[in-house]
Write an enzyme that holds these catalytic residues in place. Structure first.
Site, PDB file in Angstrom:
ATOM      1  N   ARG A 134     -11.156  -5.611  -3.619  1.00  0.00           N
ATOM      2  CA  ARG A 134     -11.808  -4.366  -3.213  1.00  0.00           C
ATOM      3  C   ARG A 134     -11.002  -3.116  -3.560  1.00  0.00           C
ATOM      4  O   ARG A 134     -11.499  -2.001  -3.523  1.00  0.00           O
ATOM      5  CB  ARG A 134     -12.108  -4.418  -1.697  1.00  0.00           C
ATOM      6  CG  ARG A 134     -13.265  -5.346  -1.350  1.00  0.00           C
ATOM      7  CD  ARG A 134     -13.251  -5.760   0.111  1.00  0.00           C
ATOM      8  NE  ARG A 134     -12.260  -6.798   0.391  1.00  0.00           N
ATOM      9  CZ  ARG A 134     -12.106  -7.388   1.574  1.00  0.00           C
ATOM     10  NH1 ARG A 134     -12.866  -7.025   2.584  1.00  0.00           N
ATOM     11  NH2 ARG A 134     -11.189  -8.334   1.749  1.00  0.00           N
ATOM     12  N   LYS A 144      -2.440  -6.317  -4.017  1.00  0.00           N
ATOM     13  CA  LYS A 144      -2.643  -5.456  -2.848  1.00  0.00           C
ATOM     14  C   LYS A 144      -1.379  -5.287  -2.015  1.00  0.00           C
ATOM     15  O   LYS A 144      -1.032  -4.172  -1.622  1.00  0.00           O
ATOM     16  CB  LYS A 144      -3.761  -6.024  -1.970  1.00  0.00           C
ATOM     17  CG  LYS A 144      -3.883  -5.309  -0.632  1.00  0.00           C
ATOM     18  CD  LYS A 144      -5.218  -5.459   0.019  1.00  0.00           C
ATOM     19  CE  LYS A 144      -5.478  -6.860   0.488  1.00  0.00           C
ATOM     20  NZ  LYS A 144      -6.779  -6.936   1.182  1.00  0.00           N
ATOM     21  N   ASP A 158      -1.771  -7.523   4.619  1.00  0.00           N
ATOM     22  CA  ASP A 158      -2.420  -6.221   4.456  1.00  0.00           C
ATOM     23  C   ASP A 158      -2.732  -5.559   5.800  1.00  0.00           C
ATOM     24  O   ASP A 158      -3.604  -4.704   5.893  1.00  0.00           O
ATOM     25  CB  ASP A 158      -3.689  -6.355   3.606  1.00  0.00           C
ATOM     26  CG  ASP A 158      -4.767  -7.199   4.282  1.00  0.00           C
ATOM     27  OD1 ASP A 158      -4.453  -7.900   5.260  1.00  0.00           O
ATOM     28  OD2 ASP A 158      -5.929  -7.150   3.822  1.00  0.00           O
ATOM     29  N   GLU A 182     -17.488 -13.885  10.721  1.00  0.00           N
ATOM     30  CA  GLU A 182     -17.232 -12.905   9.661  1.00  0.00           C
ATOM     31  C   GLU A 182     -18.413 -11.956   9.523  1.00  0.00           C
ATOM     32  O   GLU A 182     -19.558 -12.326   9.799  1.00  0.00           O
ATOM     33  CB  GLU A 182     -16.974 -13.639   8.333  1.00  0.00           C
ATOM     34  CG  GLU A 182     -15.649 -14.370   8.287  1.00  0.00           C
ATOM     35  CD  GLU A 182     -14.455 -13.458   8.583  1.00  0.00           C
ATOM     36  OE1 GLU A 182     -14.271 -12.466   7.873  1.00  0.00           O
ATOM     37  OE2 GLU A 182     -13.718 -13.748   9.546  1.00  0.00           O
ATOM     38  N   ASN A 205     -11.395  -9.084  14.780  1.00  0.00           N
ATOM     39  CA  ASN A 205     -10.257  -9.963  14.543  1.00  0.00           C
ATOM     40  C   ASN A 205      -9.255  -9.210  13.673  1.00  0.00           C
ATOM     41  O   ASN A 205      -9.589  -8.723  12.599  1.00  0.00           O
ATOM     42  CB  ASN A 205     -10.764 -11.220  13.819  1.00  0.00           C
ATOM     43  CG  ASN A 205      -9.629 -12.046  13.233  1.00  0.00           C
ATOM     44  OD1 ASN A 205      -8.511 -12.025  13.736  1.00  0.00           O
ATOM     45  ND2 ASN A 205      -9.933 -12.792  12.176  1.00  0.00           N
ATOM     46  N   ASN A 216      32.058  30.717 -11.100  1.00  0.00           N
ATOM     47  CA  ASN A 216      30.814  31.469 -11.209  1.00  0.00           C
ATOM     48  C   ASN A 216      30.175  31.195 -12.564  1.00  0.00           C
ATOM     49  O   ASN A 216      30.785  31.450 -13.601  1.00  0.00           O
ATOM     50  CB  ASN A 216      31.092  32.962 -11.051  1.00  0.00           C
ATOM     51  CG  ASN A 216      29.790  33.728 -10.903  1.00  0.00           C
ATOM     52  OD1 ASN A 216      29.195  33.753  -9.833  1.00  0.00           O
ATOM     53  ND2 ASN A 216      29.343  34.304 -11.993  1.00  0.00           N
ATOM     54  N   SER A 218      27.154  35.634 -18.461  1.00  0.00           N
ATOM     55  CA  SER A 218      25.749  35.271 -18.648  1.00  0.00           C
ATOM     56  C   SER A 218      25.448  34.879 -20.086  1.00  0.00           C
ATOM     57  O   SER A 218      26.069  35.363 -21.025  1.00  0.00           O
ATOM     58  CB  SER A 218      24.857  36.463 -18.275  1.00  0.00           C
ATOM     59  OG  SER A 218      24.947  36.670 -16.894  1.00  0.00           O
ATOM     60  N   ALA A 252      30.277  37.287 -21.673  1.00  0.00           N
ATOM     61  CA  ALA A 252      28.815  37.081 -21.687  1.00  0.00           C
ATOM     62  C   ALA A 252      28.336  36.891 -23.126  1.00  0.00           C
ATOM     63  O   ALA A 252      28.885  37.462 -24.054  1.00  0.00           O
ATOM     64  CB  ALA A 252      28.126  38.274 -21.051  1.00  0.00           C
TER      65      ALA A 252
HETATM   66  C1  UD1 Z   1      -9.703 -11.275   7.237  1.00  0.00           C
HETATM   67  C2  UD1 Z   1     -10.425 -12.134   8.301  1.00  0.00           C
HETATM   68  C3  UD1 Z   1     -11.268 -11.217   9.172  1.00  0.00           C
HETATM   69  C4  UD1 Z   1     -10.383 -10.132   9.794  1.00  0.00           C
HETATM   70  C5  UD1 Z   1      -9.607  -9.369   8.736  1.00  0.00           C
HETATM   71  C6  UD1 Z   1      -8.582  -8.493   9.406  1.00  0.00           C
HETATM   72  C7  UD1 Z   1     -10.785 -14.288   7.214  1.00  0.00           C
HETATM   73  C8  UD1 Z   1     -11.791 -15.202   6.610  1.00  0.00           C
HETATM   74  N1  UD1 Z   1     -11.251 -13.115   7.659  1.00  0.00           N
HETATM   75  O1  UD1 Z   1     -10.710 -10.729   6.425  1.00  0.00           O
HETATM   76  O2  UD1 Z   1     -11.887 -11.960  10.210  1.00  0.00           O
HETATM   77  O3  UD1 Z   1     -11.186  -9.241  10.563  1.00  0.00           O
HETATM   78  O4  UD1 Z   1      -8.899 -10.294   7.869  1.00  0.00           O
HETATM   79  O5  UD1 Z   1      -7.908  -7.671   8.501  1.00  0.00           O
HETATM   80  O6  UD1 Z   1      -9.635 -14.646   7.331  1.00  0.00           O
HETATM   81  N2  UD1 Z   1      -4.978 -14.210   1.573  1.00  0.00           N
HETATM   82  C9  UD1 Z   1      -4.230 -15.258   1.073  1.00  0.00           C
HETATM   83  N3  UD1 Z   1      -4.869 -16.234   0.371  1.00  0.00           N
HETATM   84  C10 UD1 Z   1      -6.206 -16.216   0.135  1.00  0.00           C
HETATM   85  C11 UD1 Z   1      -6.964 -15.148   0.669  1.00  0.00           C
HETATM   86  C12 UD1 Z   1      -6.328 -14.168   1.382  1.00  0.00           C
HETATM   87  O7  UD1 Z   1      -3.019 -15.306   1.250  1.00  0.00           O
HETATM   88  O8  UD1 Z   1      -6.692 -17.146  -0.509  1.00  0.00           O
HETATM   89  C13 UD1 Z   1      -4.298 -13.140   2.308  1.00  0.00           C
HETATM   90  C14 UD1 Z   1      -4.522 -11.771   1.687  1.00  0.00           C
HETATM   91  O9  UD1 Z   1      -3.504 -11.479   0.728  1.00  0.00           O
HETATM   92  C15 UD1 Z   1      -4.472 -10.836   2.881  1.00  0.00           C
HETATM   93  C16 UD1 Z   1      -4.910 -11.713   4.054  1.00  0.00           C
HETATM   94  O10 UD1 Z   1      -4.801 -13.051   3.603  1.00  0.00           O
HETATM   95  O11 UD1 Z   1      -3.159 -10.358   3.104  1.00  0.00           O
HETATM   96  C17 UD1 Z   1      -6.335 -11.419   4.491  1.00  0.00           C
HETATM   97  O12 UD1 Z   1      -7.217 -11.638   3.401  1.00  0.00           O
HETATM   98  P1  UD1 Z   1      -8.435 -10.656   3.094  1.00  0.00           P
HETATM   99  O13 UD1 Z   1      -9.143 -11.170   1.903  1.00  0.00           O
HETATM  100  O14 UD1 Z   1      -7.992  -9.262   3.075  1.00  0.00           O
HETATM  101  O15 UD1 Z   1      -9.337 -10.938   4.376  1.00  0.00           O
HETATM  102  P2  UD1 Z   1     -10.396  -9.975   5.046  1.00  0.00           P
HETATM  103  O16 UD1 Z   1     -11.661 -10.009   4.264  1.00  0.00           O
HETATM  104  O17 UD1 Z   1      -9.813  -8.661   5.320  1.00  0.00           O
HETATM  105 CA    CA Z   2      -7.937  -7.657   4.692  1.00  0.00          CA
END
Ligand code: UD1
Ligand code: CA
Length: 471
Positions: free
Chosen positions: A18, A25, A111, A165, A180, A388, A416, A434
């Site tokens: 996104r 990210k 994140d 979700e 969450n 200076n 200068s 100068a």
């Molecule tokens: C996720 C939660 C959501 C919550 C939100 C909060 C899930 C399915 N959903 O959604 O309920 O409200 O976080 O911010 O968990 N990541 C991995 N491996 C992967 C996918 C993601 O390590 O395969 C990591 C990402 O780098 C990120 C974190 O997990 O740091 C969350 O992933 P992201 O895709 O941002 O989840 P959200 O859609 O925000």
């Molecule tokens: Ca997220």
């Protein structure tokens, strides 16, 4: 200590689709530091110290390189098939390494960077007190769109029935406002026993860690939720706009910290101050100032508008007039810079020295009380005290291939518009006339003139005028 037996996992393998960015990210910065470094810093505050496992995948090598110095352990999620899949890799890591998993696992999202140490502490304690299999950190923002929603047994109960979700919310559930945060505690053995039962049967075709909540409840396990004190600390960064909101929140918090330590900041919302910056009391920061990276500012300084200071140490009583750009430098007590001075890396400015209007410096040492007040370039130079440097002086330090040094000893006066062709030494107390072009060393106490003599032709102008009117 109550919360013994915790390990910490940070999910940081996702691409961040996104964001529409080529950079992973978790390496995007807020408050002057990568998201993941903020999360690791928070994880490190958990007591007693817990082992931190960073789950990396997308651009794993650049993420690893960026955070390696923090000493975290890495687990590779080569293919990113969701947050549930990320923790499956952690489980596989324990199986393969014969390392004993911790009794409880604190799971953080790479994140969600503003999470506060006190909240993590409270959450771990709550998890143990509740004897929960899973504890979910939540919040109620005004706009919950995009987040998974936490459904409780009843409004007053800590017990949760499921996390749903956004894309799977049924019309009736759309009013659910408790989100969450993506931060959880698990009883590790219970989590690991159920991870393999997750399926990809959902809107994204991914293994959702969030599905584990309803699964545990169905098995008679206790799943509870704890609301964080503030909403901002659990907000995630999925888009650049969200990230910049967090950036502003973090910088405002930094400004507030500095103000609570006795620093005056006019219009703090206009200033860009990185989280690790330190400023001494009674320093005044005017609007639209940027203090970046590891900048340290002493007491009683004034930093005027439009100055940008990066990785620099300012002593006490330093004045930066408007529009100074200073990086990787050291400025001693009582020095005065600007307006519009440009101090490039390696500028070491002594006590009470002046670097004035439109003066550029690079790799120089300038001694106590020396002055270069106007329109100069000073590079690769060692300048003593009480010197200076006249307006328009240039050190010619570069011959097109090599850089050469200029040494200007104590008490030298450079007139200068002088060009000082390096390598060159001007001895103690020497005078440069100068407009000189100086190509040879000047001994102490000598006067050097390096310019052609002036010729004055008396009556020349009137002679020319009368010649013109007669012709
Ligand atoms: C996720 C939660 C959501 C919550 C939100 C909060 C899930 C399915 N959903 O959604 O309920 O409200 O976080 O911010 O968990 N990541 C991995 N491996 C992967 C996918 C993601 O390590 O395969 C990591 C990402 O780098 C990120 C974190 O997990 O740091 C969350 O992933 P992201 O895709 O941002 O989840 P959200 O859609 O925000
Ligand atoms: Ca997220």
């Amino acid at each position: 200590m109550e919360n013994t037996g915790f390990g910490i996992a940070i999910m940081a393998a996702g691409k961040g689709t996104r964001l529409k960015s080529r950079r992973p990210k978790v390496l995007h910065e807020i408050g002057g530091q990568a998201l993941l470094l903020h999360v690791i810093a928070a994880a490190k505050t958990v007591t007693p110290a817990a082992k931190i496992y960073c789950i990396i995948g997308h651009e794993a090598e650049s993420v690893r390189a960026a955070v390696e110095s923090t000493g975290v352990a890495f687990v590779l999620q080569a293919e990113q098939r969701g947050t549930g899949h990320a923790l499956q890799q952690l489980k596989a890591h324990f199986a393969a390494s014969h390392e004993t998993p911790p009794e409880n696992l604190l799971v953080l999202s790479g994140d969600v960077p503003l999470i506060k140490p006190a909240t993590l502490e409270a959450m771990c304690a709550f998890h143990l007190r509740e004897h929960a299999a899973m504890t979910i950190l939540t919040a109620e923002p005004t706009d919950p769109t995009g987040y998974g929603r936490v459904l409780r047994v009843s409004e007053t109960s800590a017990e949760v029935t499921a996390i749903v979700e956004q894309k799977s919310l049924r019309p009736k559930q759309l009013i659910a406002r408790e989100i969450n945060s993506g931060i959880y505690c698990f009883r590790t053995a219970t989590l690991f026993a159920h991870l393999d039962s997750l399926s990809t049967n959902n809107a994204h075709g991914e293994f959702y860690l969030t599905d584990i909540a309803a699964m545990l409840v169905a098995e008679g396990e206790r799943v509870v939720a704890l609301k964080a004190d503030s909403v901002d600390e659990v907000l995630g960064a999925n888009t650049i706009a969200e990230m910049m909101y967090l950036d502003a929140a973090m910088r405002l918090a930094t400004a507030q910290r500095l103000m609570s330590e006795g620093v005056t900041i006019f219009r703090p919302e206009t200033c860009v101050i990185d989280a690790q910056v330190e400023v001494g009391p009674d320093t005044v920061i005017e609007p639209y100032v940027q203090l970046l990276r590891n900048t340290k500012v002493g007491c009683d300084c004034r930093i005027a508008s439009y100055s940008v200071v990066e990785n620099t140490t300012l002593g006490n009583n330093v004045l930066l007039r408007n529009g100074c750009i200073v990086s990787e430098s050291t400025i001693a007590d009582g020095a005065k810079l600007g307006p519009y001075a440009h101090l490039r890396p390696g500028s070491d400015i002594g006590e009470g020295a002046h670097i004035g209007n439109f003066v550029e410096t690079k790799k120089i040492r300038m001694g106590k009380g020396s002055k270069a007040n106007h329109l100069s370039y000073l590079g690769d130079a060692v300048i003593g005290s009480g010197v200076n440097i006249g307006a328009g002086t240039i050190t010619c330090n570069y011959d097109g291939t090599y850089k050469h040094p200029t040494t200007i000893d104590d008490g030298v006066f450079v007139g200068s518009n002088s060009t000082l062709v390096a390598p060159l030494t001007l001895g103690d107390g020497a005078y440069i006339a100068a407009g000189s072009c100086i190509t040879e060393d000047v001994p102490a106490e000598a006067l050097a003139l390096g310019r052609s003599r002036q010729t004055t032709k008396l009556g020349w102008a009137s002679a020319r005028k009368s010649a013109k009117s007669n012709g």
